[in-house]
Design an enzyme around this catalytic site. Structure first.
Site, short mmCIF file in Angstrom:
data_model
loop_
_atom_site.label_atom_id
_atom_site.label_comp_id
_atom_site.label_asym_id
_atom_site.label_seq_id
_atom_site.Cartn_x
_atom_site.Cartn_y
_atom_site.Cartn_z
CB ALA A 72 7.27 -0.15 -0.78
CG ASP A 73 0.84 -2.17 -1.86
OD1 ASP A 73 0.70 -1.60 -2.97
OD2 ASP A 73 -0.11 -2.45 -1.12
CB THR A 74 1.31 2.26 1.65
OG1 THR A 74 2.74 2.27 1.75
CG2 THR A 74 0.71 2.91 2.88
#
Length: 193
Positions: A72-74
């Site tokens: 995941a990446d935000t």
């Protein structure tokens, strides 16, 4: 075999614990540098996939069975500017001044790698900040909360007091949209989902 979370984020770990998903953590060494002119939607998916693939490579190189892997990446986006994690107190102050009294988007890309199949999704939430005083920003940046979070604030901490409105997934703003993650796990046939 537990899910492998390819992330060091304590918030993602807490969110998976919240929905009772057993997991192990393998911190990816994938290069998270943004490509020139890369749009946020493409960036977060590329980085999420890269983290998952990097973790898979580690399992293969160490002769271990490859589990289902979640990457995941935000990022935070305001006025077409992508805000990642601040590298300094000065940068944290600059980010919070920019967000003050404004609406911004939080993008999270998730990638679920199961065998040779990788499924991805992007979730976008909108967050509106109240107008912040210089003293509020300075006091907040005296603590540790801004420094390991995209946009220099934590929705699950003191940063919540800055927010006047949220549209979309709250868990997405923390770094892992739970509903969409659970759906990907279910579609991949992960046991327990």
């Amino acid at each position: 075999m537990p899910l492998c979370l390819a992330s060091a984020s304590p918030r993602r770990q807490a969110l998976l614990n919240q929905i009772k998903v057993p997991f192990t953590v393998l911190v990816s060494d994938f290069d998270e540098t943004r490509l020139p002119d890369e749009p946020p939607r493409q960036m977060v998916v590329r980085l999420a996939k890269g983290k998952a693939m990097s973790a898979k490579k580690w399992f293969v190189e160490h002769g271990k069975p490859v589990p289902v892997i979640l990457g995941a990446d935000t990022c935070v986006v305001i006025d077409k500017e992508i805000l990642g994690k601040p590298a300094s107190r000065r940068e944290a102050v600059r980010m919070l001044c920019k967000l003050s009294g404004q609406m911004h988007q939080v993008y999270t890309g998730i990638a679920l790698l199961s065998g040779s199949v990788i499924q991805t999704q992007t979730v976008i939430s909108e967050v509106t900040f109240a107008k912040l005083t210089s003293a509020q920003i300075e006091n907040y940046c005296d603590g540790t909360e801004p420094f390991d979070k995209a946009g220099a604030y934590g929705v699950q901490g003191v940063g919540a007091t800055f927010i006047s409105h949220i549209s979309g997934s709250y868990s997405n703003i923390m770094g892992l949209p739970l509903r969409e993650t659970f759906v990907l796990l279910t579609e991949a046939g992960w046991p327990g989902s």
